[in-house]
Structures are given as C-alpha cells and as structure tokens.
Scaffold this motif. Structure first.
Motif, PDB file in Angstrom:
ATOM      1  N   CYS A   1       0.829  -1.211   0.000  1.00 28.39           N
ATOM      2  CA  CYS A   1       0.000   0.000   0.000  1.00 28.39           C
ATOM      3  C   CYS A   1       0.862   1.261   0.000  1.00 28.39           C
ATOM      4  O   CYS A   1       0.523   2.257  -0.667  1.00 28.39           O
TER       5      CYS A   1
ATOM      6  N   GLY B   1      -7.066  -8.088  -3.563  1.00 30.79           N
ATOM      7  CA  GLY B   1      -7.046  -6.904  -4.417  1.00 30.79           C
ATOM      8  C   GLY B   1      -8.082  -5.875  -4.003  1.00 30.79           C
ATOM      9  O   GLY B   1      -7.821  -4.663  -4.031  1.00 30.79           O
ATOM     10  N   MET B   2      -9.272  -6.340  -3.603  1.00 30.59           N
ATOM     11  CA  MET B   2     -10.321  -5.424  -3.155  1.00 30.59           C
ATOM     12  C   MET B   2      -9.894  -4.687  -1.890  1.00 30.59           C
ATOM     13  O   MET B   2     -10.165  -3.487  -1.730  1.00 30.59           O
TER      14      MET B   2
ATOM     15  N   LYS C   1      -6.941   3.142  -5.330  1.00 29.78           N
ATOM     16  CA  LYS C   1      -6.397   2.960  -6.676  1.00 29.78           C
ATOM     17  C   LYS C   1      -6.688   1.551  -7.184  1.00 29.78           C
ATOM     18  O   LYS C   1      -6.523   0.580  -6.454  1.00 29.78           O
ATOM     19  N   LYS C   2      -7.106   1.469  -8.443  1.00 29.75           N
ATOM     20  CA  LYS C   2      -7.438   0.187  -9.056  1.00 29.75           C
ATOM     21  C   LYS C   2      -6.196  -0.463  -9.661  1.00 29.75           C
ATOM     22  O   LYS C   2      -5.242   0.226 -10.034  1.00 29.75           O
ATOM     23  N   SER C   3      -6.232  -1.783  -9.768  1.00 27.78           N
ATOM     24  CA  SER C   3      -5.150  -2.493 -10.449  1.00 27.78           C
ATOM     25  C   SER C   3      -5.158  -2.136 -11.933  1.00 27.78           C
ATOM     26  O   SER C   3      -6.207  -1.813 -12.505  1.00 27.78           O
TER      27      SER C   3
ATOM     28  N   GLU D   1      -7.449  -2.029  -3.000  1.00 26.80           N
ATOM     29  CA  GLU D   1      -8.135  -0.947  -3.719  1.00 26.80           C
ATOM     30  C   GLU D   1      -8.912  -0.050  -2.760  1.00 26.80           C
ATOM     31  O   GLU D   1      -8.871   1.187  -2.869  1.00 26.80           O
ATOM     32  N   LYS D   2      -9.619  -0.659  -1.807  1.00 28.91           N
ATOM     33  CA  LYS D   2     -10.379   0.125  -0.833  1.00 28.91           C
ATOM     34  C   LYS D   2      -9.452   0.966   0.044  1.00 28.91           C
ATOM     35  O   LYS D   2      -9.788   2.085   0.439  1.00 28.91           O
TER      36      LYS D   2
ATOM     37  N   TYR E   1      -0.692  -5.011 -10.397  1.00 34.60           N
ATOM     38  CA  TYR E   1      -1.438  -5.972 -11.201  1.00 34.60           C
ATOM     39  C   TYR E   1      -1.893  -7.109 -10.294  1.00 34.60           C
ATOM     40  O   TYR E   1      -1.182  -7.488  -9.364  1.00 34.60           O
TER      41      TYR E   1
ATOM     42  N   ILE F   1      -8.715 -12.496 -10.787  1.00 37.82           N
ATOM     43  CA  ILE F   1      -9.773 -11.708 -10.149  1.00 37.82           C
ATOM     44  C   ILE F   1     -10.703 -12.526  -9.262  1.00 37.82           C
ATOM     45  O   ILE F   1     -11.652 -11.971  -8.700  1.00 37.82           O
TER      46      ILE F   1
ATOM     47  N   ASN G   1      -4.287  -4.236 -14.475  1.00 39.90           N
ATOM     48  CA  ASN G   1      -4.789  -5.366 -15.256  1.00 39.90           C
ATOM     49  C   ASN G   1      -4.610  -6.618 -14.415  1.00 39.90           C
ATOM     50  O   ASN G   1      -4.156  -6.556 -13.271  1.00 39.90           O
ATOM     51  N   ASN G   2      -4.963  -7.777 -14.986  1.00 41.72           N
ATOM     52  CA  ASN G   2      -4.674  -9.047 -14.322  1.00 41.72           C
ATOM     53  C   ASN G   2      -4.231 -10.061 -15.360  1.00 41.72           C
ATOM     54  O   ASN G   2      -4.475  -9.899 -16.556  1.00 41.72           O
TER      55      ASN G   2
END
Length: 258
Positions: free
Chosen positions: A135, A167-168, A176-178, A171-172, A145, A149, A180-181
C-alpha cells in the motif's frame, strides 16, 4: 460441429475437476479415457498459490494425464509478459514458490526497493507487513497488477478468500485500481492461450464460473460448458440464462458425451 469433433479440451481445476484433493464424480476416469483417444487435455487454473511443479505433482498423484505444457495458469502468462516487457524488479504479494518460479524463469528480482510494479497473487503466506509495504508503494505511485480476479477459492471447508479479495482490500485502502490481471478472462490470458492451443482445431472450455471460465472460452472462440460443482449452482441460478453455453451437473456428465 458435434462434441465428437472436439480436439482440445480446456478444463478448469478447482470446483470442476476437483475440490482440494478430492476428485469430483470420478472425472479422472473420463479425462484419462479421452487422453487415450488422442484428445489434447489442458488444465487452466487461476490459482497462483502453487507453482507449476506443484500442479504436476498433484495431477500425477490424482492419476491424471499431465505434462508441463498442459498446465496453463497466470504464472505462465506473467513469465511471458515479464520477458516481453523486460521487467527487472517487482514487489510480489505471493507465496515463496511463486516468487521462486518467476525468478527462475525470468530472472526478475523481488524487492520493495524501487520496483517497476507490484504483483498481487493468491498469497496464503500474506502478512500485514506485506500489505503495508504494498500500500505504501501504491500510494507513492507504483502500479499494481492482480494475478487473477477470483474473490474466493472453493475448498472442502467452504469458500476461502482468493486474490480478488486481497485486491479489493488494497483498492479500498489506497483508492487505486489495479492496472490489469494475468488470469481468466483477461486479454493477457486470452492472447497467451491463443499462442499455445492449436487454432486450427476445435476447442472447448469447461468450468464452474461464468465470469472467468465461460467468458474466457467465448473470447478465444471455444465452445463452453458450465458445471454445477463449484461457484455455479444450478438450483441457485434458475433464472440465469447463459447464451450458447451448455450446462451439466458435473464434468463427468459432459465428458461422457464425447
């Protein structure tokens, strides 16, 4: 095309062929029969908590026909992508055997000092310190990445948190979002499969998840079969219609038609 014309059979593992170490409905017998008939069997998993050597041992122990080339996972997609993009240093939230395989196959370093990107995997060795480090790097602008998912992994003890859940959390926390995967049904996985599975022969994808297995199958132009032994449960989804996808109770029920 009839089911008898299928040359390449691409099988999801967790929730389709087995749960934990338990084969579902004697699917191993039918897989061996079809391999002896000359069908190409591929095992397509999103699970990155184990490396390729582990899967070869496990499938051999379950008496399933397997070779290094018949296993497809996000690890192989990552190896291909890291080499292609000349990535030298990453920070990995993942188990040691995943880290070791990436190092062995690509030479990439795993370090929190100036990584080019972060890879978030299905980390069964996850610690708060790893999360804190990831983080901090993401807050400072390092992209990340996911290996895949999937929110949960089916086990005999019930569903357990998978890479998507980790990943969630990230992100929370960071907002910030990943980027790609590398797993089903990403374009990176699609491109990789199209390189290694014979395009000139018919193929089918069998799995228990609509948003990964079935979507991936449609993206690579394969026939698709959904089984009711994992995430998808027929009784819980009576009103759900999946276009151009066959539904069977188990993998064995479908394989018996070939």
């Amino acid at each position: 095309m009839t089911v008898k014309d299928i040359d390449n059979i691409i099988l999801d593992l967790d929730g389709t062929v087995y749960v934990d170490n338990k084969i579902i409905n004697k699917s191993d017998i039918e897989i061996r029969r079809l391999a002896k008939k000359g069908k190409s069997i591929y095992y397509l998993t999103n699970n990155t908590s184990k490396n390729t050597k582990h899967y070869i041992r496990k499938l051999n122990n379950l008496n399933l026909p397997v070779s290094t080339n018949s296993i497809i996972s996000p690890i192989h997609v990552m190896i291909d992508w890291i080499k292609k993009n000349n990535i030298k240093c990453v920070y990995i939230l993942g188990v040691q055997e995943l880290i070791d395989e990436l190092k062995e196959k690509t030479g990439v370093a795993n370090s929190s000092k100036n990584p080019e990107l972060i890879i978030v995997a299905f980390d069964k060795e996850l610690t708060y310190q790893k999360l804190e480090t990831a983080c901090e790097l993401i807050n400072n602008g390092v992209p990340y990445y996911l290996t895949h998912i999937d929110i949960f992994c089916p086990t005999l003890k019930g569903n357990m948190p998978d890479c998507g859940a980790i990943g969630m959390l990230i992100e929370k926390t960071t907002g910030k979002k990943s980027i790609n995967n590398f797993g089903k049904p990403s374009d990176l996985m699609t491109d990789y499969i199209n390189k290694i599975v014979d395009k000139d022969h018919n193929k089918i994808v069998v799995g228990d998840r609509i948003h990964t297995d079935i979507e991936l199958g449609k993206k690579i132009g394969a026939e698709t079969v959904l089984v009711c032994t994992g995430e998808y449960q027929n009784s819980k989804n009576d009103n759900l219609k999946i276009n151009n996808t066959q539904i069977y109770n188990t993998l064995t029920d479908y394989l018996l038609t070939i």
